[in-house]
Design an enzyme around this catalytic site. Sequence first.
Site, mmCIF file in Angstrom:
data_model
loop_
_atom_site.group_PDB
_atom_site.id
_atom_site.type_symbol
_atom_site.label_atom_id
_atom_site.label_comp_id
_atom_site.label_asym_id
_atom_site.label_seq_id
_atom_site.Cartn_x
_atom_site.Cartn_y
_atom_site.Cartn_z
ATOM 1 N N TYR A 111 0.832 -1.205 0.000
ATOM 2 C CA TYR A 111 0.000 0.000 0.000
ATOM 3 C C TYR A 111 0.868 1.257 0.000
ATOM 4 O O TYR A 111 0.654 2.178 -0.806
ATOM 5 C CB TYR A 111 -0.922 -0.007 1.224
ATOM 6 N N LYS B 198 1.194 4.239 -2.934
ATOM 7 C CA LYS B 198 0.932 5.651 -2.657
ATOM 8 C C LYS B 198 2.158 6.512 -2.963
ATOM 9 O O LYS B 198 2.038 7.636 -3.461
ATOM 10 C CB LYS B 198 0.496 5.827 -1.198
#
Length: 356
Positions: free
Chosen positions: A155, A159
């Site tokens: 994740y 990002k």
Amino acid sequence: MTPGLTYVVAGGCGFLGARIVDMLAERAENISEIRVVDKNLRSRLSTADREGVKVSLIRGDVTDMAQMTEVCGGADVVIHTASLIDFLGLVSDATLWHINVKGTENLLQCCVNEDIPSFVYTSTIEAVGPNRRGDPLVDGDESTPYDSSSPLLPYGRTKAAAEAMVLQWNGRRTNGGKTLHTCSLRPGGVLKKRGSNLFTRPMRRACSTTVKVSRQYVGNVAWAHLLAAQTLVTSPKTAGGEAINISDDTPLKDDATLLAELCAPIGIRWNDNLVLPLWLLYVIANVLALIRFVVKPFYTFVPPLNSDVLTIQNTTFYFNYKKATRVLGYKPIFTWEESKQRTSDWLVKWKAREFS
């Protein structure tokens, strides 16, 4: 009379996105339309159409270029909050990349194609760290040296990649001859009010009370997005191309202590110490990871504990918002006491509704 601006809020029915929509309707100036875009529509908008401001719910997927092109046509500002958040390995790395990176690229391309000059991206401090070594960051800012070359989770990697792309697109010419200006906001953990976020993660009980981490109230993070959008519109070179940390005056504490304080009104308690020694929790996490690897061909096993999140939960990592004040004029509009009271009040209502 000059017409107001049209805002597109991608992920506008999500926890943060919905609050941004409310904030825009309540406080934004020179605005005529808010297009609330989400895959999962919920008629939860607490703000009815303000006089002269149209609020529209639109079902859309950021990975669908055709849908996003239609949604963005004629808009002036895009605020992109839509992303897939995964800490436990519930989804594949490819799925995370497709939504978080490719979806962001689609929206940036829509800005170029549809002549939209302002783009605000919701990043996260996890795009910076903690890293795999668990190096601490104490009262850091955007220029503090930190080794971000080994992000802990897929994740965080998605990002970081999406944020880098957003900043690289700053300054591009749109098809209509305008200049696209972009900025990225990095909140830490946003104080959430949904019960599933507060109580069902075993990781919440796996953090040391000596750790200090940055958490923020969602209203303050939403306010920062409104200011970022307005700054890109009125003074684009001020914020264009900038990554900006967003925090507030929530006390710096470990998650368990902070949540215990917030949840006291509904009778939720946490022990002051780790349930098990941290080294043993790491051993358990690694054993669970091995089991997951072994059974993967036959069964999808998602461990409730993993070593990467243990590192995040047990690494002192916090930053200040001085740049946000300097660049955006940001200061928290909700004090800690107000944030605490609002969150606790909601939890009381949530408990009454869920357990009645």
